[in-house]
Design an enzyme around this catalytic site. Structure first.
Site, short mmCIF file in Angstrom:
data_model
loop_
_atom_site.label_atom_id
_atom_site.label_comp_id
_atom_site.label_asym_id
_atom_site.label_seq_id
_atom_site.Cartn_x
_atom_site.Cartn_y
_atom_site.Cartn_z
N ARG A 1 9.07 -0.19 3.75
CA ARG A 1 8.55 0.92 3.98
C ARG A 1 9.25 1.73 5.21
O ARG A 1 8.83 2.94 5.79
CB ARG A 1 7.01 0.60 4.87
CG ARG A 1 5.86 0.31 4.00
CD ARG A 1 5.13 1.63 3.78
NE ARG A 1 3.57 1.51 3.90
CZ ARG A 1 2.82 0.60 3.14
NH1 ARG A 1 3.26 -0.06 2.29
NH2 ARG A 1 1.48 0.80 3.26
N ARG B 1 -11.71 0.47 1.35
CA ARG B 1 -10.84 -0.18 2.02
C ARG B 1 -11.09 0.32 3.50
O ARG B 1 -11.16 1.58 3.56
CB ARG B 1 -9.53 -0.17 1.75
CG ARG B 1 -8.90 -0.78 0.57
CD ARG B 1 -7.91 -0.41 -0.02
NE ARG B 1 -6.70 0.11 0.88
CZ ARG B 1 -5.44 0.01 0.36
NH1 ARG B 1 -5.23 -0.25 -0.93
NH2 ARG B 1 -4.47 0.44 1.27
#
Ligand code: AMP
Length: 269
Positions: free
Chosen positions: A134, A206
């Site tokens: 990332r 989530r």
């Protein structure tokens, strides 16, 4: 599409892959992996794209068709989040704090988690890394790890989508509280509202798909992950795929691009 892209029958690798994914998530050894069939063309891919572009869905389709195992670092953190609090170490608790706020977990911790699971990267079926790397330091760590193992990436697929579409997709997403299968209240609703089609468990939103966390995640993506595009473009590995349209359309585009890349690589040999 020619066989050169290594397409194999749907579900062929499903059983072996389940064992590998649980080893990836729990950090154990990849037992029985040696007995897994090897696809005709082995792919080692990184999937990039802002949260909500549909990387997870594409990873599922790619995994079924290429035989490469889908490895997501987000799944590791979600598995930690589902542990009872007394089983979480203080390092785990700290990591979950970042995740709940939609921020990135610090590089050193994520890099260590992936290094502990490097057996999953050297499997002969190949891999699809989803959510890792990332940041540029994570990409450098992955390069070092792969070169120690004598491996290299075949391509880095970047899924592109306008910001408004990303936000709409994320806020409607629901995931299974047991098997993590993904649904969407508008575009991929479950047969029965709030219930997983696959295992019957409850669907949940989530924590990091709540609006406040979505904003943070998009900012984080712009700052930390976008420089990765340059990193991989520079190495000739980047493949950009527009992520508009149905999952099948995006998948067909991805396969075409991978096929083109494989042909170009073969013609250079
Ligand atoms: P994902 O499902 O990939 O969107 O990941 C969910 C969350 O887990 C992210 O918002 C981060 O908090 C954390 N996470 C997953 N992968 C990484 C990574 N490679 N680096 C840092 N944080 C990560």
């Amino acid at each position: 599409m020619s066989d050169g892209a290594g397409i194999i029958g749907k579900g062929t690798f499903a059983m072996g892959q389940k064992r590998i994914i649980s080893a990836w998530i729990q950090g154990g050894e990849c037992l029985d992996a040696a007995s897994m069939p090897i696809p005709s063309r082995v792919w080692r891919l990184v999937l990039l794209g802002a949260p909500g572009v549909g990387k997870g869905t594409q990873a599922e389709l790619l995994s079924e068709n290429l035989g490469a195992v889908h490895l997501s670092t987000g799944d590791i953190f979600r598995a930690i989040a589902s542990l009872p609090p007394e089983k979480r170490s203080s390092a785990m608790e700290e990591a979950l704090g970042y995740m709940r706020r939609g921020e990135l977990v610090p590089d050193d911790l994520v890099i260590r988690l992936v290094e502990e699971r490097k057996a999953c990267l050297r499997l002969p079926c190949g891999f699809l890394l989803d959510g890792y790397p990332r940041t540029v330091p994570q990409a450098e760590a992955l390069d070092r790890l792969l070169s120690q193992e004598g491996l290299r990436l075949d391509a880095v697929v970047d899924y592109e989508l306008p910001l408004e579409t990303v936000v709409r997709r994320l806020s409607g997403r629901r995931v299974c509280s047991r098997c993590q299968a993904a649904f969407h209240i508008e575009t991929r609703p479950p047969r029965q509202q709030g219930v997983c089609d696959h295992c019957g468990a409850k669907l949940v939103q989530r924590q990091d798909d709540r609006p406040e966390a979505i904003c943070v995640r998009m900012q984080v993506y712009q700052q930390s992950t976008k420089p990765l595009l340059e990193y991989y473009r520079h190495r000739g590995l980047l493949v950009s795929v527009p992520a508009e349209g149905s999952r099948e359309e995006v998948f067909a585009r991805t396969m075409q691009q991978l096929h083109d890349m494989a042909s170009a690589q073969a013609s250079r040999l």
